[in-house]
Design an enzyme around this catalytic site. Sequence first.
Site, mmCIF file in Angstrom:
data_model
loop_
_atom_site.group_PDB
_atom_site.id
_atom_site.type_symbol
_atom_site.label_atom_id
_atom_site.label_comp_id
_atom_site.label_asym_id
_atom_site.label_seq_id
_atom_site.Cartn_x
_atom_site.Cartn_y
_atom_site.Cartn_z
ATOM 1 N N THR A 20 0.810 -1.224 0.000
ATOM 2 C CA THR A 20 0.000 0.000 0.000
ATOM 3 C C THR A 20 0.841 1.270 0.000
ATOM 4 O O THR A 20 2.033 1.246 0.289
ATOM 5 C CB THR A 20 -0.924 0.024 1.244
ATOM 6 O OG1 THR A 20 -0.120 0.081 2.415
ATOM 7 C CG2 THR A 20 -1.831 -1.192 1.287
ATOM 8 N N ASP A 21 0.161 2.358 -0.322
ATOM 9 C CA ASP A 21 0.810 3.667 -0.246
ATOM 10 C C ASP A 21 0.569 4.247 1.151
ATOM 11 O O ASP A 21 0.023 3.565 2.028
ATOM 12 C CB ASP A 21 0.295 4.590 -1.355
ATOM 13 C CG ASP A 21 -1.211 4.857 -1.271
ATOM 14 O OD1 ASP A 21 -1.832 4.620 -0.211
ATOM 15 O OD2 ASP A 21 -1.774 5.323 -2.279
ATOM 16 N N ALA A 22 0.952 5.472 1.363
ATOM 17 C CA ALA A 22 0.828 6.102 2.686
ATOM 18 C C ALA A 22 -0.617 6.193 3.167
ATOM 19 O O ALA A 22 -0.868 6.252 4.367
ATOM 20 C CB ALA A 22 1.459 7.498 2.654
ATOM 21 N N GLY A 23 -1.566 6.161 2.227
ATOM 22 C CA GLY A 23 -2.978 6.239 2.596
ATOM 23 C C GLY A 23 -3.622 4.882 2.839
ATOM 24 O O GLY A 23 -4.816 4.809 3.115
ATOM 25 N N VAL A 25 -3.943 2.518 0.603
ATOM 26 C CA VAL A 25 -4.548 2.032 -0.636
ATOM 27 C C VAL A 25 -3.488 1.247 -1.408
ATOM 28 O O VAL A 25 -2.313 1.622 -1.414
ATOM 29 C CB VAL A 25 -5.068 3.219 -1.484
ATOM 30 C CG1 VAL A 25 -5.543 2.769 -2.854
ATOM 31 C CG2 VAL A 25 -6.182 3.947 -0.740
#
Length: 142
Positions: A20-23, A25
């Site tokens: 995932t990314d920082a969010g 997602v």
Amino acid sequence: MNHFTENEFHWPVRVYFEDTDAGGVVYHASYLKFFERGRTEFLRFLGWNQQRLMTEGICAFVVSELSIKYKRPAKLDDELDIRTRVLNLKRASFVFDQRAYKQDQLMAQAEVKVVCIDPQTGSPRVLPDTMLEKIKTVASSD
């Protein structure tokens, strides 16, 4: 658990933090890893270990074309079903339709052309007849 339904191979994957990314997602490139693993497990399910195919000089598979569409965001801890089926089969290549589902929701889909090459020279090579026939069987089963 990985399995076939009709002409489609199913391979489960859980989304981990590293995907995932920082969010939280799923990062777009993570789908490429999921789909790569789905293709690898598809071949393994049919009885072929890619490492063995390469070391024995039989063949190696490389992606020559790829088109991907992102539909919905998968998130951390989601359980995805990677579905793989053969769209088109030729003597030295085949095209996969791959889709990532969260339950019945399509999250991403890709069309991936894979070419069989000689592991030593990198030149295109025809698939061994046994592989071609086995893939034809699962690609056309209903």
